[in-house]
Write a protein that holds these residues in place. Structure first.
Motif, short mmCIF file in Angstrom:
data_model
loop_
_atom_site.label_atom_id
_atom_site.label_comp_id
_atom_site.label_asym_id
_atom_site.label_seq_id
_atom_site.Cartn_x
_atom_site.Cartn_y
_atom_site.Cartn_z
N UNK A 116 0.85 -1.18 -0.10
CA UNK A 116 0.15 0.32 0.20
C UNK A 116 1.20 1.17 0.10
N UNK A 117 1.89 1.69 1.08
CA UNK A 117 2.64 2.66 0.94
C UNK A 117 3.49 2.48 0.05
N UNK A 118 4.23 1.27 -0.40
CA UNK A 118 5.63 0.93 -0.80
C UNK A 118 5.15 0.24 -2.00
N UNK A 119 4.11 0.65 -2.81
CA UNK A 119 3.93 0.50 -3.91
C UNK A 119 4.90 0.13 -5.08
N UNK A 120 4.08 -0.90 -6.04
CA UNK A 120 4.93 -0.72 -7.61
C UNK A 120 5.51 0.79 -8.09
N UNK A 121 4.00 1.36 -7.76
CA UNK A 121 4.88 2.44 -8.44
C UNK A 121 6.21 3.50 -7.80
N UNK A 122 5.69 3.43 -6.03
CA UNK A 122 7.78 4.23 -5.42
C UNK A 122 8.53 3.05 -5.87
N UNK A 123 8.23 1.74 -6.24
CA UNK A 123 9.24 0.72 -5.37
C UNK A 123 10.16 1.40 -7.49
N UNK A 140 -17.73 1.10 21.68
CA UNK A 140 -17.66 1.59 20.39
C UNK A 140 -15.94 1.83 20.67
N UNK A 141 -14.98 2.28 19.25
CA UNK A 141 -13.86 2.32 18.98
C UNK A 141 -13.55 3.48 17.48
N UNK A 142 -12.48 3.47 18.12
CA UNK A 142 -12.25 4.84 16.60
C UNK A 142 -11.26 3.82 15.41
N UNK A 143 -12.39 3.93 14.17
CA UNK A 143 -11.22 3.63 13.10
C UNK A 143 -10.70 4.49 12.50
N UNK A 144 -9.11 4.15 12.50
CA UNK A 144 -8.35 4.66 11.04
C UNK A 144 -8.62 4.77 10.06
N UNK A 145 -9.38 4.95 8.69
CA UNK A 145 -9.44 5.03 7.65
C UNK A 145 -7.85 5.08 6.67
N UNK A 146 -7.76 4.51 6.00
CA UNK A 146 -6.19 4.30 5.49
C UNK A 146 -6.84 5.69 4.60
N UNK A 147 -4.43 6.31 4.57
CA UNK A 147 -4.71 6.78 3.36
C UNK A 147 -4.17 6.22 1.96
N UNK A 148 -4.91 6.61 1.01
CA UNK A 148 -4.89 6.26 -0.13
C UNK A 148 -2.92 6.68 -0.25
N UNK A 149 -3.05 6.23 -1.85
CA UNK A 149 -1.60 4.92 -1.96
C UNK A 149 -0.67 6.48 -2.49
N UNK A 150 0.63 6.26 -2.99
CA UNK A 150 0.84 7.46 -3.39
C UNK A 150 0.59 7.45 -4.97
N UNK A 151 0.20 6.27 -5.59
CA UNK A 151 -0.22 7.13 -6.96
C UNK A 151 -1.48 7.16 -7.11
N UNK A 193 -4.21 5.96 -5.53
CA UNK A 193 -5.04 4.61 -5.80
C UNK A 193 -5.93 4.86 -4.29
N UNK A 194 -7.31 4.28 -4.21
CA UNK A 194 -7.38 4.34 -3.30
C UNK A 194 -7.60 3.18 -2.08
N UNK A 195 -7.75 3.57 -1.35
CA UNK A 195 -6.62 2.40 -0.46
C UNK A 195 -8.21 2.38 0.05
N UNK A 196 -8.75 1.37 0.10
CA UNK A 196 -10.29 0.58 1.04
C UNK A 196 -10.22 -0.83 2.26
N UNK A 197 -8.60 -1.23 1.94
CA UNK A 197 -8.54 -2.51 2.64
C UNK A 197 -7.66 -2.33 3.83
N UNK A 198 -7.23 -1.21 4.35
CA UNK A 198 -6.36 -1.06 5.75
C UNK A 198 -6.51 -0.03 6.38
#
Length: 1043
Positions: A725-732, A889-900, A902-907
């Motif tokens: 996600x954060x270190x995706x193909x584009x970054x690599x 009830x707890x706090x859910x942190x929504x994942x940041x989109x990837x560097x390229x 791409x919307x990040x929906x699974x982290x």
């Protein structure tokens, strides 16, 4: 005053209902009776207990009998500790929390608050794992913080609670007699106190024996006679000279402040370098070198007060973890040493074995950094290593240099500073002296414990014969070896300087590339075409510009007018500058394998299509490459790579590549052309690669280039990551070879493939609606993981051998099960896959609202199907997270989109487990948010709630919450798992990298009766006996368990 309310248990009257409930919360006997009664007050939940925040200062002594330390290894024999799977200092904190609750329960009703995690100043949970304290480190004054439910602990009761806690600890003398409670204080709930993150400065002490130092016996006599000098001035003795050398060695380790840096015109003439160097020039015998040898200092932004002006230096050579964790491009290895000095002396009871108490303060230290610094101090003070030159060279990010490791049993954590908390409490409206004392650097109780700790450590260490062996080895073996390495580095520096001067002369004489081809020998047969094409590019002066990302790890070409070395205040760019390599037809660019790469081809392919084809044909021809030490090669032939980095006359500094290999575990490199030198170093061992291919793990092993003379090309074949996600193909791809790749957009290959897979899947579930997903998001990757018939479902295991005999084979699949539980259902890909196999019942949990909306759509049968099975629905959906602990009830942190983009929906993850943090700096993509989105979601426990009778197959992917679930006591009990026979889960190594912790979870499953399998089982990281072994990859791990 009339009493309208009374306690039915003690008959005491109260003026209001609130007063009555306050009485029940603070009176243990009445609270217990009310909790057990089914009458008016009913049960405990009807008597709410307020949340409180507590801080405890405590010390601990690592229970070691004898420790052997050398420059190469450390062997420790410990007494029995009840917890073997976590460091002793974490075990000590857990025991302190436990006995606090036990002691407080005797005075008032109290309960554990699971929403407030246990935090500790010396633990590296929210900080990077490379900053973890040495496992066998003791502490004079550590701090722990947590929440509990009950009444506030007042100052008058705090001392009594501390005394009772110590009694409980001493009672269990087998494993907790080494723990001392020093101070207990309540903290305002409004303070954002988090012991690990609130600690702004960490202070360690090392007991340095004077007998280790040449002339140390003079210090012992001086120190013994010093008290008499106050009464008899004639007995005065000057400080021994060895203390001056010790002071100089310690000061060399300290970080400078920005104010200390002199302008060039303020420097002495003999200290002025001819040009601002990217790295320090080699020492000249007739001239004095600048104190630290670097023209650019890196500040420490974000630190308290003037500490931000302290210089950050690269301590990658002082980190024992190695590989990618110790890479100079890895930001956590850049540390600040605020102060290093002798604070005093301490000796045994008979005034023998005098030890200097060396104090080192800093913002944090990498594992073993302190011991390696002390090993260097001993060598430098004794004259075995040069003081200024060694420290300057050992902290250079562009070299790898050995550092000596001092014995461990003399190191302890002295205290932590909490500057912001101190400022807050001193300036607050409620000036609570008891709370402020918690953050004082030293108190009488702490001083008494520290004195006892020092004496115990001296007695224990003085009986260790191995220390003398270590000292002798340091003098006769280690220090000479380091001096040899330093001489080699200085020689290389001189060769580079001469090479740069030669290039400058050529630059002024005429334009273009003028590298001398030494012998013009023809290359071996397989290389002829590739070398010819490369030299043709050079002759036509078409060598492309090197990307900024790749320039960071290439030594700059100095001499061109626009190539003046400059660095910015970040760790990542300290070894790079304006790299104008194309002026000398040198640098690096990339080409891709068009047969494997279905996106837009990078510039290298567009400019040089014949070269791109030739280099990948060459890879196929190189069937038998060598193998670097420590590299594990996969069985069978090397699969074709997707990328190749093409380099000319580029000398790389120590680094590891970004990303992780996919399809192959190692890179392959070969050198071409006519040159001398130019070997590749892999973790300190050199390999000649001229027409001699070598495989190595570029993602885990530090590697760099030796100096060379002549024309040197090199080719590096690799396959970057694809699904991080954060270190995706584009970054690599960008950081490895300097080229960008296409992002996953609405018309990306991933979206096209996902659409085809959905159409095929839909035929298997005609009574369910068309599968919905979000193009341009990671939804497409989830679809490919589940629906691709060629690769199979990611949570299935085909024809695997289970059991010890190895004779029976059985598929691991949800097929044939009656009820499947999907924890972390995302948008329903696995649930739909299970339904397509004919599973009668699927239970799905997903907390994130956007995912849950698509999940409900994708799992909702059509009306006709619903009419046919109206009384027995096949799908049960819960919009909730699953974690360990009570519901709430707890706090859910929504994942940041990837560097390229791409919307990040699974982290998305609960805040206790999220790897994402708010950032104030500019982010790579406009679609990325600096301040993360958060939402409150319902969380339910796995055991006793989400897991229900009848469930036989469980899939769990809950982004870190599985850690506490599987590490809990319930996970080891067979009865907790009810009817489950198959369990597949993703272990979040990205949140918890310690392999030892992973093994504890696996052990719990095995105790519960499961047989376990995972990729890499039996590999070096899995079988390592070193408790500090870390997960060496950048992805999570899928684990299969069956009983």
């Amino acid at each position: 005053m009339s009493s309208s309310h009374s306690c039915q248990f003690c008959q005491e009257g109260f003026s209001s209902r609130n007063a009555l409930f306050r009485h029940l919360r603070t009176t243990a006997e009445c609270f217990q009776k009310a909790s057990n009664q089914n009458g008016t007050l009913q049960s405990a939940p009807s008597i709410p207990l307020p949340k409180q925040k507590i801080g405890i200062r405590f010390g601990y002594r690592y229970p070691t009998k004898n420790t052997t330390s050398s420059s190469d290894a450390t062997t420790t024999t410990t007494t029995d500790t009840s917890t073997k799977d976590i460091p002793f200092y974490e075990h000590a904190a857990q025991r302190v929390q436990q006995v606090f609750l036990e002691a407080l329960q005797k005075h008032q009703p109290v309960s554990f608050d699971e929403d407030g995690p246990l935090t500790q100043a010396t633990v590296a949970r929210l900080r990077h794992v490379v900053l973890a304290q040495d496992d066998d480190c003791s502490a004079a004054s550590d701090v722990v913080g947590f929440h509990y439910r009950g009444e506030e602990l007042h100052t008058a009761m705090a001392a009594s609670i501390r005394h009772e806690m110590q009694q409980l600890l001493d009672h269990h003398h087998n494993d907790t007699s080494n723990i001392r409670v020093l101070h207990v204080a309540s903290l305002p709930m409004t303070t954002k106190f988090q012991a690990e993150q609130s600690c702004t400065q960490r202070i360690y002490h090392y007991l340095l024996p004077m007998e280790w130092l040449q002339g140390g016996e003079d210090v012992q006599q001086w120190w013994i006679q010093k008290p008499n000098q106050q009464h008899n001035p004639r007995a005065y003795q000057r400080r021994p000279a060895v203390l001056k050398r010790l002071k100089q060695a310690l000061q060399a380790l300290e970080s400078r402040t920005l104010a200390e840096k002199r302008k060039p015109e303020e420097q002495h003439p003999e200290e002025q370098p001819e040009e601002p160097p990217v790295e320090p020039p080699p020492p000249q015998p007739e001239e004095k070198q600048p104190e630290h040898g670097r023209s650019t200092m890196i500040a420490s932004p974000g630190r308290y007060g003037s500490l931000w002006q302290k210089e950050r230096r690269c301590f990658h050579n002082f980190c024992h973890l190695g590989g990618n964790l110790a890479s100079p491009s890895h930001d956590p290895v850049w540390r600040t040493v605020d102060r290093a000095k002798v604070m005093g002396f301490v000796a045994s009871d008979n005034n023998e074995n005098v030890n200097a108490v060396v104090e080192i303060r800093g913002d944090g230290f990498v594992t073993q950094q302190l011991r390696r610094m002390m090993g260097a101090v001993v060598a430098m003070t004794n004259g075995w290593l040069p003081i200024d030159d060694y420290v300057r060279m050992a902290t250079r990010p562009d070299v790898c240099l050995e550092t000596p490791l001092a014995p461990s049993q003399r190191l302890y954590f002295s205290a932590g500073r909490f500057h912001f908390m101190e400022l807050l409490l001193h300036g607050g409206k409620k000036n609570n002296q008891n709370s402020m004392q918690l953050f004082e650097e030293s108190t009488p109780v702490a001083q008494e414990w520290q004195r006892q700790l020092q004496l115990d450590m001296i007695r224990q260490a003085s009986s260790s014969a191995q220390e003398q062996e270590w000292l002798q080895e340091l003098q006769q073996v280690v220090a000479p070896r380091i001096r040899t390495q330093m001489e080699r580095i200085q020689t290389e520096d001189q060769e580079r300087l001469q090479k740069v001067q030669q290039q400058q002369q050529q630059q002024h004489a005429f334009h273009g590339d003028h590298t001398t081809v030494r012998n013009n020998q023809p290359p071996p047969g397989p290389y002829i075409e590739t070398v010819s094409l490369l030299r043709n590019i050079v002759e036509q002066e078409q060598w492309p510009r090197t990307s900024k990302a790749r320039s960071r790890v290439i030594r700059s070409v100095v001499g061109a007018e626009d190539a003046t070395p400059t660095t910015t205040a970040t760790a990542r760019t300290t070894t790079s500058s304006k790299f104008a390599g194309e002026r000398f037809q040198s640098g690096s660019f990339t080409v891709v394998n068009s047969e494997l790469y279905d996106r837009k081809l990078p510039l290298g392919n567009q400019l040089f299509p014949e070269l791109a084809k030739a280099v990948f044909d060459l890879e196929v021809a190189l069937a038998t490459p060598g193998l670097a030490n420590g590299t594990i090669r996969a069985e069978g032939e090397r699969p074709p790579s997707s990328h190749c980095a093409i380099n000319r006359n580029a000398e790389f500094t120590p680094h590891v590549d970004s990303g992780r290999g996919r399809g192959q575990s190692v890179s392959m490199i070969v050198g071409l052309g006519d040159y001398d030198g130019g070997a590749i170093f892999v973790e300190g061992e050199d390999y000649g690669i001229r027409y001699n291919p070598l495989e190595f793990d570029g993602w885990k092993q530090r590697h760099w280039t030796a100096p060379f003379v002549g024309e040197r090309f090199s080719l590096v074949w690799f396959t970057p990551a694809g699904n991080d996600d954060e270190s995706d193909a584009t970054t690599a791809a960008t950081e490895n070879v300097g080229e960008s790749s296409a992002s996953i957009g609405a018309s990306s290959p991933e979206d096209s493939k996902a659409q085809l897979l959905i159409q095929e899947h839909q035929q298997q579930l005609p009574l369910f609606p068309p599968f919905k997903y979000r193009p341009g998001s990671t939804d497409t990757l989830a679809i490919i993981e589940m629906f691709d018939p060629d690769k199979g479902c990611a949570y299935e295991l085909k024809n695997h051998v289970w059991g010890q005999s190895g004779t029976s084979t059985k598929d691991f699949s949800p097929k044939g099960h009656q009820c499947v539980l999907d924890v972390g259902a995302h948008i329903g890909t696995f649930s739909r896959f299970a339904l397509s196999l004919g599973i009668p019942k699927v239970i799905a949990y997903e907390p994130e609202p956007g995912n849950a909306e698509l999940l409900a759509h994708n799992l909702q049968p059509t009306e006709s199907d619903e009419n046919e099975s109206k009384d027995n629905s096949r799908v049960e959906i819960h919009i909730a997270a699953v974690a360990h602990g009570a519901s709430g009830y707890k706090t859910l942190v929504h994942a940041r989109s990837r560097n390229d983009g791409t919307i990040n929906t699974w982290r998305h993850a609960l805040e206790d487990y999220s790897q994402y943090m708010d950032k104030s700096t500019k982010l790579p993509s406009k679609k990325q948010e600096n301040i993360l989105t958060r939402s409150r979601v319902l969380s339910v426990p796995f055991f006793g709630n989400a897991l229900t009778p009848g469930v036989t197959f469980v899939k769990m992917d809950c982004e870190g919450a599985e850690l506490d679930i599987l590490l809990s006591e319930a996970a080891s009990k067979p009865e907790s798992w009810l009817d489950v026979t198959h369990f597949v889960f993703e272990w979040s190594f990205t949140k918890e990298k310690r392999v030892q912790t992973f093994h504890k979870a696996i052990g719990n499953l095995q105790v519960a009766g499961f047989q376990v399998w995972y990729d890499g089982k039996g590999a070096w990281w899995d079988t390592s006996s070193d408790p500090s072994t870390m997960w060496p990859f950048r992805s999570d791990l899928v684990v299969f368990a069956m009983r």
